[in-house]
Write a protein that holds these residues in place. Structure first.
Motif, PDB file in Angstrom:
ATOM      1  N   ALA A 190       0.829  -1.207   0.000  1.00  0.00           N
ATOM      2  CA  ALA A 190       0.000   0.000   0.000  1.00  0.00           C
ATOM      3  C   ALA A 190       0.863   1.257   0.000  1.00  0.00           C
ATOM      4  CB  ALA A 190      -0.933   0.004   1.202  1.00  0.00           C
ATOM      5  N   THR A 191       2.087   1.141   0.511  1.00  0.00           N
ATOM      6  CA  THR A 191       2.995   2.286   0.577  1.00  0.00           C
ATOM      7  C   THR A 191       4.347   1.878  -0.007  1.00  0.00           C
ATOM      8  OG1 THR A 191       3.831   1.700   2.785  1.00  0.00           O
ATOM      9  CG2 THR A 191       1.874   3.121   2.679  1.00  0.00           C
ATOM     10  N   PHE A 192       5.164   2.870  -0.329  1.00  0.00           N
ATOM     11  CA  PHE A 192       6.492   2.592  -0.890  1.00  0.00           C
ATOM     12  C   PHE A 192       7.531   3.294  -0.024  1.00  0.00           C
ATOM     13  CE2 PHE A 192       9.779   2.907  -4.357  1.00  0.00           C
ATOM     14  CZ  PHE A 192      10.012   1.546  -4.428  1.00  0.00           C
ATOM     15  N   SER A 193       7.733   2.726   1.155  1.00  0.00           N
ATOM     16  CA  SER A 193       8.705   3.285   2.086  1.00  0.00           C
ATOM     17  C   SER A 193      10.116   2.904   1.654  1.00  0.00           C
ATOM     18  CB  SER A 193       8.444   2.743   3.494  1.00  0.00           C
ATOM     19  OG  SER A 193       8.649   1.330   3.505  1.00  0.00           O
ATOM     20  N   ASP A 194      11.106   3.477   2.328  1.00  0.00           N
ATOM     21  CA  ASP A 194      12.499   3.143   2.008  1.00  0.00           C
ATOM     22  C   ASP A 194      12.746   1.649   2.182  1.00  0.00           C
ATOM     23  OD1 ASP A 194      12.998   5.772   1.469  1.00  0.00           O
ATOM     24  OD2 ASP A 194      13.870   6.230   3.430  1.00  0.00           O
ATOM     25  N   ARG A 195      12.138   1.059   3.218  1.00  0.00           N
ATOM     26  CA  ARG A 195      12.355  -0.369   3.469  1.00  0.00           C
ATOM     27  C   ARG A 195      11.745  -1.229   2.357  1.00  0.00           C
ATOM     28  NH1 ARG A 195      10.417  -2.273   9.066  1.00  0.00           N
ATOM     29  NH2 ARG A 195       8.617  -0.979   8.519  1.00  0.00           N
ATOM     30  N   SER A 200      12.335  -4.458  -2.544  1.00  0.00           N
ATOM     31  CA  SER A 200      12.033  -4.656  -3.968  1.00  0.00           C
ATOM     32  C   SER A 200      13.321  -4.807  -4.779  1.00  0.00           C
ATOM     33  CB  SER A 200      11.189  -3.495  -4.502  1.00  0.00           C
ATOM     34  OG  SER A 200      11.934  -2.298  -4.569  1.00  0.00           O
ATOM     35  N   GLN A 201      14.366  -4.059  -4.407  1.00  0.00           N
ATOM     36  CA  GLN A 201      15.638  -4.160  -5.124  1.00  0.00           C
ATOM     37  C   GLN A 201      16.284  -5.525  -4.903  1.00  0.00           C
ATOM     38  OE1 GLN A 201      17.701  -0.754  -3.557  1.00  0.00           O
ATOM     39  NE2 GLN A 201      16.661   0.689  -4.930  1.00  0.00           N
ATOM     40  N   GLU A 202      16.101  -6.066  -3.706  1.00  0.00           N
ATOM     41  CA  GLU A 202      16.671  -7.366  -3.374  1.00  0.00           C
ATOM     42  C   GLU A 202      15.845  -8.523  -3.950  1.00  0.00           C
ATOM     43  OE1 GLU A 202      17.063 -10.009   0.726  1.00  0.00           O
ATOM     44  OE2 GLU A 202      16.939  -7.832   0.857  1.00  0.00           O
ATOM     45  N   PHE A 203      14.557  -8.315  -4.007  1.00  0.00           N
ATOM     46  CA  PHE A 203      13.598  -9.395  -4.243  1.00  0.00           C
ATOM     47  C   PHE A 203      13.176  -9.503  -5.707  1.00  0.00           C
ATOM     48  CE2 PHE A 203       8.918 -10.450  -4.089  1.00  0.00           C
ATOM     49  CZ  PHE A 203       9.048 -11.769  -3.687  1.00  0.00           C
ATOM     50  N   LEU A 204      13.142  -8.363  -6.416  1.00  0.00           N
ATOM     51  CA  LEU A 204      12.607  -8.320  -7.787  1.00  0.00           C
ATOM     52  C   LEU A 204      13.726  -8.132  -8.807  1.00  0.00           C
ATOM     53  CD1 LEU A 204       9.597  -5.919  -7.088  1.00  0.00           C
ATOM     54  CD2 LEU A 204       9.513  -8.416  -7.224  1.00  0.00           C
ATOM     55  N   GLU A 205      13.518  -8.701  -9.987  1.00  0.00           N
ATOM     56  CA  GLU A 205      14.490  -8.563 -11.056  1.00  0.00           C
ATOM     57  C   GLU A 205      13.877  -7.761 -12.200  1.00  0.00           C
ATOM     58  OE1 GLU A 205      17.037 -11.439 -14.082  1.00  0.00           O
ATOM     59  OE2 GLU A 205      16.432 -12.193 -12.106  1.00  0.00           O
ATOM     60  N   ALA A 206      14.412  -6.564 -12.432  1.00  0.00           N
ATOM     61  CA  ALA A 206      13.914  -5.672 -13.500  1.00  0.00           C
ATOM     62  C   ALA A 206      12.393  -5.618 -13.517  1.00  0.00           C
ATOM     63  CB  ALA A 206      14.447  -6.115 -14.849  1.00  0.00           C
ATOM     64  N   PRO A 207      11.780  -5.221 -12.395  1.00  0.00           N
ATOM     65  CA  PRO A 207      10.315  -5.290 -12.324  1.00  0.00           C
ATOM     66  C   PRO A 207       9.618  -4.204 -13.120  1.00  0.00           C
ATOM     67  CG  PRO A 207      11.171  -4.193 -10.376  1.00  0.00           C
ATOM     68  CD  PRO A 207      12.369  -4.664 -11.165  1.00  0.00           C
ATOM     69  N   GLY A 208       8.404  -4.539 -13.567  1.00  0.00           N
ATOM     70  CA  GLY A 208       7.509  -3.505 -14.050  1.00  0.00           C
ATOM     71  C   GLY A 208       6.856  -2.867 -12.840  1.00  0.00           C
ATOM     72  N   ARG A 209       6.919  -1.553 -12.733  1.00  0.00           N
ATOM     73  CA  ARG A 209       6.345  -0.869 -11.572  1.00  0.00           C
ATOM     74  C   ARG A 209       4.961  -0.336 -11.924  1.00  0.00           C
ATOM     75  NH1 ARG A 209       8.884   3.447  -7.257  1.00  0.00           N
ATOM     76  NH2 ARG A 209       6.911   4.362  -6.613  1.00  0.00           N
ATOM     77  N   VAL A 210       4.005  -0.636 -11.054  1.00  0.00           N
ATOM     78  CA  VAL A 210       2.627  -0.216 -11.251  1.00  0.00           C
ATOM     79  C   VAL A 210       2.193   0.547 -10.005  1.00  0.00           C
ATOM     80  CG1 VAL A 210       0.259  -1.003 -11.562  1.00  0.00           C
ATOM     81  CG2 VAL A 210       2.118  -2.222 -12.682  1.00  0.00           C
ATOM     82  N   GLU A 211       1.854   1.809 -10.177  1.00  0.00           N
ATOM     83  CA  GLU A 211       1.396   2.615  -9.039  1.00  0.00           C
ATOM     84  C   GLU A 211       0.122   3.328  -9.468  1.00  0.00           C
ATOM     85  OE1 GLU A 211       3.104   5.758  -5.692  1.00  0.00           O
ATOM     86  OE2 GLU A 211       4.359   5.136  -7.369  1.00  0.00           O
ATOM     87  N   VAL A 212      -0.975   3.038  -8.774  1.00  0.00           N
ATOM     88  CA  VAL A 212      -2.248   3.553  -9.245  1.00  0.00           C
ATOM     89  C   VAL A 212      -2.748   4.753  -8.454  1.00  0.00           C
ATOM     90  CG1 VAL A 212      -2.974   1.368 -10.231  1.00  0.00           C
ATOM     91  CG2 VAL A 212      -3.577   1.895  -7.868  1.00  0.00           C
ATOM     92  N   THR A 213      -2.194   4.976  -7.271  1.00  0.00           N
ATOM     93  CA  THR A 213      -2.590   6.153  -6.506  1.00  0.00           C
ATOM     94  C   THR A 213      -1.357   6.724  -5.837  1.00  0.00           C
ATOM     95  OG1 THR A 213      -3.094   4.760  -4.595  1.00  0.00           O
ATOM     96  CG2 THR A 213      -4.944   5.409  -5.984  1.00  0.00           C
TER      97      THR A 213
END
Length: 335
Positions: A190-195, A200-213
């Motif tokens: 629901a939020t995109f905090s520093d943590r 996401s940098q550790e867990f995802l590989e070249a992700p598509g980012r989707v932010e709707v609000t």
């Protein structure tokens, strides 16, 4: 023209007929913005980072493409693992899989604590395609040899920010060690905090980012009021007064702690309300009590539900007329 602008109906996703029939049965007509953006990326095999609040259609945004990718029951062991922070959210995601997958033969199970593992292990032993779980119960059953994790090809973390707030990261890291490295990853928050960004940098590989609000914004349909009061007793009396308004048809009262939730529940029960119309949920309540209270509230049998913000995170309930934030949440974005 962006891809999401060309998607006007669920038919435009090229989902199979079983899924489209289930979508029709549910009365869904137009995909929500998060669905328009996330479903094509997931179907194309991308890792996805989704920033979306509860009530945006987020669950269907990852459930529909997962069901499309999994297609039909095969083998004995799970291919998809969905992790969520609370029992209620695990149950809700599993219910959505039941509804959207009703015309498929895909097998799925909800794994969470607070109840004995017998029924859950029996379901796993019959063969499973999708597991929805809290991290603790997943590891518990894995350590007992009830889950074969090497077949997992999709990992979804839902409400990632809340899982971090609740201290689940050590468990999530242990899970990452026992499932295959070659997999697709979806992370929703629901939020995109520093943590969350670091995760996401550790867990995802070249992700598509989707932010709707934008982060921490209220839905446009919500009208907000702020009451400044001097102390706890005045807050209780003001809440009781506001709840006497006939416009308050169905309400949730959020508190920061279990103790405050219990105190509010007791006060309202003494002061103004028939206890049949009032329930409280938090982590100290038994699993069956919590689920029964939530179901009674959804069905309109209970008028006021008092809850800690952690217990109700990610729960999406229609026809709630009023939400009262008795406290400001510890994590302010949860508001």
């Amino acid at each position: 023209m962006s891809q999401s602008e060309t998607i006007a109906t669920f038919e435009d996703f090229a989902l199979n007929r079983q899924l489209l029939n289930a979508v029709d049965d549910l009365g869904y007509t137009e995909p929500s913005p998060i669905q328009q953006k996330a479903i094509p990326l997931i179907l194309q095999g991308h890792d996805v980072l989704g920033i979306a609040q509860t009530g945006t259609g987020k669950t269907a945004a990852f459930v529909l493409p997962l069901l499309m990718i999994a297609k039909y029951a095969q083998g004995e062991h799970a291919r998809c693992l969905i992790l969520a922070p609370t029992r209620e959210l695990v149950s809700q995601i599993n219910d959505e899989i039941t509804q959207l997958g009703k015309y498929t033969d895909l097998r799925h199970v909800a794994l969470y604590g607070g109840v004995g593992p017998k029924d859950q292990t029996e379901t796993l032993r019959k063969g499973i395609d999708i597991i929805v779980a809290t991290p603790g119960r997943f590891l518990d059953l894995y350590s007992k040899g009830e889950i074969f994790a090497r077949g997992i090809r999709y990992l979804i973390l839902d409400e990632a920010d809340k899982m971090m707030d609740m201290g689940f990261m050590p468990q999530i890291r242990r899970i990452l060690e026992v499932i295959p490295r070659q997999r697709k990853n979806l992370l929703f928050s629901a939020t995109f905090s520093d943590r969350v960004e670091r995760l996401s940098q550790e867990f995802l590989e070249a992700p598509g980012r989707v932010e709707v609000t934008p982060q921490a914004t209220a839905a446009e349909t919500v009208e907000q009021w702020l009451y400044e009061v001097p102390n706890f007793r005045t807050k209780l009396n003001l809440l009781a007064h506001l709840l006497e308004n006939k416009e308050v048809v169905r309400a949730i009262v959020f508190t920061r702690t279990k103790t405050v939730a219990d105190n509010v529940h007791k006060f309202l029960g003494r002061k103004i309300m028939d206890k049949k119309n009032l329930r409280v949920i938090h982590a100290n309540k038994g699993q069956n009590t919590r689920m029964n209270s939530m179901e009674a509230f959804k069905a309109g049998e209970v008028r006021v539900l008092v809850s800690t913000d952690v217990s109700a995170r990610g729960i999406d309930i229609n026809e709630v007329s009023h939400v009262f934030n008795f406290d400001v949440p510890v994590i302010y974005e949860d508001y």
